[in-house]
Design a protein around this motif. Structure first.
Motif, PDB file in Angstrom:
ATOM      1  N   THR A  32     100.406  35.763 140.638  1.00 14.09           N
ATOM      2  CA  THR A  32     100.285  34.520 141.412  1.00 14.09           C
ATOM      3  C   THR A  32     101.116  33.398 140.800  1.00 14.09           C
ATOM      4  O   THR A  32     101.201  32.317 141.378  1.00 14.09           O
ATOM      5  N   GLY A  33     101.750  33.656 139.651  1.00 14.94           N
ATOM      6  CA  GLY A  33     102.710  32.686 139.138  1.00 14.94           C
ATOM      7  C   GLY A  33     103.828  32.424 140.126  1.00 14.94           C
ATOM      8  O   GLY A  33     104.348  31.303 140.217  1.00 14.94           O
ATOM      9  N   VAL A  34     104.217  33.441 140.888  1.00 16.84           N
ATOM     10  CA  VAL A  34     105.239  33.253 141.926  1.00 16.84           C
ATOM     11  C   VAL A  34     104.713  32.333 143.026  1.00 16.84           C
ATOM     12  O   VAL A  34     105.440  31.473 143.539  1.00 16.84           O
ATOM     13  N   ASP A  35     103.441  32.492 143.392  1.00 14.44           N
ATOM     14  CA  ASP A  35     102.850  31.615 144.409  1.00 14.44           C
ATOM     15  C   ASP A  35     102.856  30.167 143.933  1.00 14.44           C
ATOM     16  O   ASP A  35     103.169  29.251 144.701  1.00 14.44           O
ATOM     17  N   VAL A  36     102.514  29.965 142.653  1.00 18.27           N
ATOM     18  CA  VAL A  36     102.550  28.612 142.095  1.00 18.27           C
ATOM     19  C   VAL A  36     103.977  28.070 142.120  1.00 18.27           C
ATOM     20  O   VAL A  36     104.219  26.900 142.433  1.00 18.27           O
ATOM     21  N   PHE A  37     104.947  28.929 141.814  1.00 16.37           N
ATOM     22  CA  PHE A  37     106.360  28.547 141.825  1.00 16.37           C
ATOM     23  C   PHE A  37     106.773  28.031 143.202  1.00 16.37           C
ATOM     24  O   PHE A  37     107.443  26.994 143.328  1.00 16.37           O
ATOM     25  N   PHE A  38     106.383  28.725 144.260  1.00 17.52           N
ATOM     26  CA  PHE A  38     106.738  28.291 145.606  1.00 17.52           C
ATOM     27  C   PHE A  38     106.036  26.977 145.966  1.00 17.52           C
ATOM     28  O   PHE A  38     106.622  26.099 146.601  1.00 17.52           O
ATOM     29  N   VAL A  39     104.772  26.857 145.592  1.00 19.54           N
ATOM     30  CA  VAL A  39     104.043  25.615 145.866  1.00 19.54           C
ATOM     31  C   VAL A  39     104.702  24.436 145.155  1.00 19.54           C
ATOM     32  O   VAL A  39     104.901  23.364 145.746  1.00 19.54           O
ATOM     33  N   VAL A  40     105.041  24.621 143.876  1.00 23.48           N
ATOM     34  CA  VAL A  40     105.690  23.546 143.123  1.00 23.48           C
ATOM     35  C   VAL A  40     107.027  23.172 143.751  1.00 23.48           C
ATOM     36  O   VAL A  40     107.402  21.994 143.799  1.00 23.48           O
ATOM     37  N   SER A  41     107.766  24.156 144.262  1.00 20.96           N
ATOM     38  CA  SER A  41     109.042  23.870 144.923  1.00 20.96           C
ATOM     39  C   SER A  41     108.845  22.964 146.126  1.00 20.96           C
ATOM     40  O   SER A  41     109.579  21.981 146.310  1.00 20.96           O
ATOM     41  N   GLY A  42     107.853  23.272 146.961  1.00 22.16           N
ATOM     42  CA  GLY A  42     107.569  22.415 148.107  1.00 22.16           C
ATOM     43  C   GLY A  42     107.105  21.036 147.682  1.00 22.16           C
ATOM     44  O   GLY A  42     107.484  20.018 148.274  1.00 22.16           O
ATOM     45  N   PHE A  43     106.300  20.991 146.629  1.00 19.74           N
ATOM     46  CA  PHE A  43     105.800  19.720 146.109  1.00 19.74           C
ATOM     47  C   PHE A  43     106.956  18.829 145.643  1.00 19.74           C
ATOM     48  O   PHE A  43     107.021  17.643 145.972  1.00 19.74           O
TER      49      PHE A  43
END
Length: 372
Positions: A32-43
């Motif tokens: 789920t580190g990848v999921d966090v990565f995508f969320v941070v990108s949008g943020f």
């Protein structure tokens, strides 16, 4: 978290060196580190270009936005990918299958392909570049008003959902990338960014709500594997939890209730470099360590394995910091220098003092138009 994935997976470091994995229970949660990565990108996109989404007024030119996104992602990625290509050409066994099934052009341009990119983590950057393309369209639409920018993003989310449900097993790599539910996590990150910009929500409450989703999800992943056996549900649950947690941490920091330690801040600055270099490094270390390390049994073997894994984990962080300092930062400075040179106003014509005032004014107006 992503480094742990490549230490503990079925074909990763531990299994190559020790034929077993002590970190196996962390493998699915670490994904789920990848999921966090995508969320941070949008943020980050929402925070840096939030004016377009909140007020309908882009805060930067589209050309500058596109250049900064491309110059942030591509140069250091190309350096690492070229290094991997050279290593695989010299020692094909370093990469399973060598170059078979890999589209080199698609790998370097971060375009969808049927096989894996030359640099393994490149598949996530393919999604990243797709998100940047959609966000650029939203910035274009923002010239008509914030409603238009938001319509582009909402329309993209609807397309992802409908497309994935309609053709979940499509053979086209372009369709699979475009309709992958992980794309929804970029939108959740944007929502988190707008939440922070609007000064809505208490940081502690947002963080607690995020952890209330993430912790049970991590436990479930550790025990049962892929969350709910459904990609859309997994992306929405983990993505929403990550978005709430990121928004909560950002609010706590803005309110002065959270101070980020300097070491973590530096690791954050180096996170992209770490992301790129850790897979080649772990692969190389697996070959070297398995050739020279004794493998005692019993408790001694467990202690040795744990020590080696922790050293490799720490070594990856150091490698990320070095790559950031030695490779990434100079490339970024070079890109910014090119940007300044390209946007530097050109000097206007020097007016002859003997020219009539009206003629000098006309020349001045022409120069201003050209500079703009």
């Amino acid at each position: 978290m992503v480094v742990v994935v490549h230490l503990a997976g079925p074909t990763a470091f531990e299994h190559k060196v020790f034929d077993r994995s002590l970190l196996q229970p962390l493998w699915y949660p670490a994904m789920t580190g990848v999921d966090v990565f995508f969320v941070v990108s949008g943020f980050v996109m929402a925070v840096t270009a939030g004016g377009a989404l909140l007020e309908g007024a882009p805060t930067t030119s589209l050309g500058r936005f596109a250049w900064r996104r491309a110059s942030r992602v591509y140069p250091v990625y190309w350096v690492v990918t070229l290094a991997v290509l050279a290593a695989v050409v010299v020692v094909p066994g370093l990469r399973e299958g060598g170059l078979a099934g890999t589209d080199l052009l698609a790998s370097f341009l971060l375009l969808p392909q049927s096989g894996e990119p030359l640099l393994l983590v490149g598949w996530t950057l393919v999604h990243e570049m797709g998100f940047y393309a959609v966000f650029t369209l939203a910035l274009v639409a923002a010239r008509a008003g914030r409603w238009a920018a938001r319509a582009v993003l909402v329309g993209w989310g609807a397309f992802v959902l409908v497309g994935h449900l309609a053709l979940p097993d499509a053979s086209s790599p372009w369709w699979r990338v475009a309709t992958n539910p992980v794309n929804l996590e970029f939108l959740l990150g944007i929502a988190a960014g707008l939440l922070v910009l609007r000064h809505r929500g208490h940081g502690g409450a947002l963080l607690t709500a995020g952890l209330a989703l993430l912790v049970p999800a991590w436990i479930d992943l550790s025990v049962h594997g892929p969350l709910l056996r459904d990609a859309t549900a997994g992306a929405l649950v983990v993505g929403t939890g990550a978005a709430l947690a990121v928004a909560g941490l950002a609010r706590l920091e803005r309110d002065g209730r959270l101070r980020v330690p300097a070491l973590l801040a530096r690791l954050g600055d180096a996170s992209y470099a770490l992301y790129l270099v850790h897979v080649p490094l772990v692969t190389l270390l697996a070959v070297v360590v398995s050739a020279v390390l004794p493998t005692p049994g019993g408790a001694a073997g467990v202690v040795l394995q744990l020590a080696v894994v922790l050293l490799v984990l720490a070594g990856c962080q150091v490698a990320g910091l070095v790559a950031h300092r030695v490779v990434e930062q100079p490339l970024l400075r070079g890109a910014r220098a090119l940007e300044r040179r390209a946007t530097r106003p050109r000097p206007g014509p020097v007016a002859d003092p003997a020219q009539p005032v009206a003629e000098r004014a006309e020349l001045s107006g022409t120069a201003s138009t050209l500079a703009t």
